[in-house]
Design an enzyme around this catalytic site. Structure first.
Site, mmCIF file in Angstrom:
data_model
loop_
_atom_site.group_PDB
_atom_site.id
_atom_site.type_symbol
_atom_site.label_atom_id
_atom_site.label_comp_id
_atom_site.label_asym_id
_atom_site.label_seq_id
_atom_site.Cartn_x
_atom_site.Cartn_y
_atom_site.Cartn_z
ATOM 1 N N LYS A 50 38.337 49.834 50.587
ATOM 2 C CA LYS A 50 39.569 50.181 49.491
ATOM 3 C C LYS A 50 40.827 50.149 50.156
ATOM 4 O O LYS A 50 41.876 49.760 49.408
ATOM 5 C CB LYS A 50 39.093 51.276 48.814
ATOM 6 C CG LYS A 50 39.436 52.628 49.617
ATOM 7 C CD LYS A 50 39.188 53.776 48.958
ATOM 8 C CE LYS A 50 39.333 55.002 49.966
ATOM 9 N NZ LYS A 50 40.509 55.029 50.341
ATOM 10 N N GLU A 242 42.376 57.577 46.570
ATOM 11 C CA GLU A 242 41.390 58.621 46.468
ATOM 12 C C GLU A 242 41.537 59.299 45.189
ATOM 13 O O GLU A 242 41.401 60.558 45.151
ATOM 14 C CB GLU A 242 41.344 59.539 47.834
ATOM 15 C CG GLU A 242 41.615 58.998 49.269
ATOM 16 C CD GLU A 242 40.030 58.858 49.465
ATOM 17 O OE1 GLU A 242 39.102 59.092 48.574
ATOM 18 O OE2 GLU A 242 39.672 58.114 50.722
ATOM 19 N N ARG A 622 27.449 57.272 55.622
ATOM 20 C CA ARG A 622 28.153 57.388 56.992
ATOM 21 C C ARG A 622 27.306 56.651 57.773
ATOM 22 O O ARG A 622 28.066 56.233 58.836
ATOM 23 C CB ARG A 622 28.336 58.899 57.476
ATOM 24 C CG ARG A 622 29.120 59.874 56.429
ATOM 25 C CD ARG A 622 30.284 59.356 56.126
ATOM 26 N NE ARG A 622 30.302 58.780 54.779
ATOM 27 C CZ ARG A 622 31.083 58.052 54.180
ATOM 28 N NH1 ARG A 622 32.202 57.746 54.746
ATOM 29 N NH2 ARG A 622 30.962 57.506 53.132
#
Length: 676
Positions: A50, A242, A622
């Site tokens: 992103k 975000e 993650r």
């Protein structure tokens, strides 16, 4: 980059670009970069690039001829803003002079300096940092004489957090207290009085706090049609990073700024919205298409981080959330091993297993810094921290301090150290100053009396020293002696779990509520400290483990040949909230038990359970190559004894094909690898 490139957009061909966008971006990213006109929602899955997409979108706009001062790029950290600006300038091989790029607070400050007079501000206003704000709240509490009415009134930092949440969430103080601080309901009117005086003092001293940089910005746009039209015309393109982490105040600011051109592009991932406790509102992103009826929705679903088996598990998990935008992460890596779900006897065996596997990964050539242990709550890592220390595994707790170094844990340990060593001056002073009226000065005077009695606690309790102390000090000393007397009862005096429970019951629980902003999390830590202490046969062995751990830190590992001197290789321990945005080759997620993860309180409301599942999704994504979940099948509860821990519903709802299930035999945790 002297070569020029042509780019086909729709049916048109645009020549003379410095950047070969078609080569640098995947098709989904390219579509966003070249076609995101009007209101656009970019759903960017974990590891989908992103930031890269945003940077290239800004570069594309500037190459296309949009003037830098007409582009507003809003980020959540100064570091992200600096990185994005730098990368745009590197791509374009020129300075993006005039580009508006920064955090919400940075942009708000800049605009208020320019147009503050329209909001009754001078351009020379000061900004209060967090400490300044707490001090001002403290002065308001004193001015209103609230301290003298009730010595147990919440500390300024706690009051400030309530006022701040109210501003950012656009909720009344009463709503905030009733929802998140019900034990403070008796003081709602007092909080409102404090807020009124606090705002008056800021105006009088020509100061703004951090929240005002957003609130005054919003009020400027709402109340001045001239400025609102000027800014909404100036910013032809608004880009927000975000977006799932924005609060209502930030959402309303962007809505007004985008009023003229309606070119607002927000990038985010509703599946990673995990900060409601900071006033982030997931509805900002979920309702974006309703708030902007002509919204185009783009999806970035190609993941460059994790293997296919890890993403398959993450996709299946988040699919259980009802309130979301559907998307499916696809890995560029087809190979990979299945995630593991490991059942263990109890938290002690869990800690031994994780430490052992970390050592095995280290021996196989993986750097410790490429391994992370993630947990829902800090207390879940307490047993693991001790195990790592005993084995000499260096570790760092990201975004915080080690479990036993936290203030509330050290407070309780101070009482226990006084029992173990009655001449421990540091522990006496710390424990005494926890009582209302006693400061460090009087605590030191009290300790002189302790020394005169040669540390005999029974004599100290019965002694009548302090007759000349002020009444508040005498009251605090009386309460401390009362606590000490209870701790010396024969039936509990050498049982660390019973002692900790007694300290909490004697008033430390209430102290936590009044003094810490994240009081509920700290109380949970302390309840688990009781359970943890139960595994020790006496006070001496318990204190030895929790206070001598520093002597082991990092001794087993030398700096390797490829390491940078001064940056030792360390294992990462982190809450999942602190781990968002990061990645590691191997990730362990511990304590996958019902009531632990998801948290017991989350089971009461659907929206809370969905946020917990998003937290599980963040933890899973993650990992690049290896993902391990652990579940201790039993645990000790102070009130119920040894209890069976049910498997987390986040595991139970997954198809069995998503992971390998393993149950560790007793002998496996006993084999230990020690590295030279």
């Amino acid at each position: 980059m002297n070569k020029k490139f042509t780019l086909k957009v729709g049916s048109s061909t645009i020549p003379s670009f410095k950047i070969d966008y078609a080569k640098e971006l995947n098709p989904s990213q390219l579509e966003v970069v070249t076609q995101a006109e009007g209101a656009c929602l970019v759903l960017a899955g974990a590891g989908s690039g992103k930031t890269r997409t945003l940077i290239y979108r800004v570069s594309y706009l500037l190459e296309k001829g949009v003037q830098p001062e007409h582009v507003l790029l809003v980020t959540f950290t100064n570091k992200a803003a600096q990185e994005m600006r730098s990368r745009v300038e590197t791509l374009l091989e020129s300075k993006a002079k005039g580009l508006w790029c920064g955090t919400f607070h940075h942009i708000g400050n800049r605009l208020l300096r320019m147009y503050g007079r329209h909001a009754g501000l001078g351009d020379d206003f000061g900004i209060l940092d967090d400490e300044d704000s707490r001090d001002l709240v403290k002065s308001c509490i004193q001015a209103l004489n609230l301290k003298s009415i009730d010595a147990k009134f919440p500390k300024p930092g706690v009051v400030q957090s309530i006022l701040s949440f109210s501003v950012n969430a656009r909720k009344s103080i009463a709503e905030v207290v009733e929802t998140s601080y019900p034990y403070f309901s008796q003081w709602i009117r007092d909080f409102e009085k404090i807020k009124t005086l606090y705002d008056q003092k800021k105006i009088k001293t020509n100061n703004l706090d951090y929240d005002d940089l957003l609130l005054r910005w919003l009020l400027l746009l709402e109340n001045s049609q001239e400025i609102r039209e000027k800014l909404s015309r100036q910013f032809s393109y608004i880009l927000v990073d975000e977006y799932q982490d924005t609060n209502r105040l930030q959402h309303e600011v962007i809505r007004l700024l985008a009023g003229h051109h309606k070119n607002v592009l927000v990038v985010g991932d509703d599946a990673q919205s995990i900060y409601s406790f900071r006033a982030a509102d997931i509805q900002n992103i979920l309702d974006f298409p309703e708030n902007y009826p002509e919204t185009k929705i783009f999806k970035l679903e190609t993941n460059y981080r994790s293997t296919k088996p890890i993403l398959d598990l993450a996709n299946r998990s988040i699919g259980h959330n009802v309130h979301q935008f559907q998307k499916t992460l696809r890995s560029v890596q087809e190979a990979g091993t299945l995630p593991q779900f490991v059942r263990l006897r109890d938290p002690r065996q869990e800690a031994g297993f994780v430490a052992q596997r970390v050592l095995e990964l280290k021996e196989s050539g993986l750097e410790l810094s490429e391994i992370a242990i993630l947990f829902r709550a800090h207390y879940q890592a307490a047993q693991l921290e001790l195990e790592l220390t005993k084995r000499g595994v260096p570790y760092v707790v990201r975004g915080g301090v080690r479990f036993f170094e936290q203030a509330h844990i050290k407070d309780v340990l101070a009482y226990l150290k006084v029992l173990s060593n009655p001449l421990d001056e540091i522990s006496w002073v710390r424990a005494l100053t926890l009582h209302a009226g006693i400061g460090p000065g009087y605590a030191s005077k009290i300790f002189l009396a302790v020394e005169k009695e040669a540390g005999d606690l029974q004599k100290v309790i019965s002694a009548s020293f302090g007759a000349n102390f002020p009444p508040k000090v005498r009251d605090g000393l009386f309460q401390y002696k009362k606590t000490l007397k209870n701790l010396l009862r024969p039936e509990i005096h050498d049982h660390p779990d019973l002692l900790v429970e007694e300290i909490l019951e004697q008033g430390y629980n209430k102290h936590v509520l009044m003094n810490f902003e994240n009081a509920q999390d700290r109380l949970e830590d302390l309840r688990q400290l009781v359970n943890f202490a139960h595994t020790y046969k006496d006070l001496k062995s318990f204190l030895a483990d929790v206070t001598l751990r520093e002597g082991f830190k990092g001794e087993s590992f030398a700096v390797g040949a490829g390491d940078t001197p001064g940056t030792p290789d360390q294992l990462v321990l982190s809450t999942i909230h602190q781990a968002k945005g990061l990645e590691w080759r191997a990730v362990f997620v511990i304590s996958l038990s019902e009531g632990q993860f998801p948290h017991a309180r989350a089971l009461e409301r659907e929206e809370s359970l969905e946020e917990e599942r998003r937290l599980f999704y963040v933890a899973s994504t993650r990992a690049k190559e290896e993902l391990v979940f652990t579940h201790p099948m039993t645990r000790y509860d102070f009130n119920a004894g040894t209890v069976i821990s049910r498997t987390s519903p986040f595991i139970l709802e997954l198809p069995a094909a998503c992971y390998d299930e393993i149950e560790i035999e007793e002998s496996e945790e006993e084999e230990t690898i020690y590295l030279e």
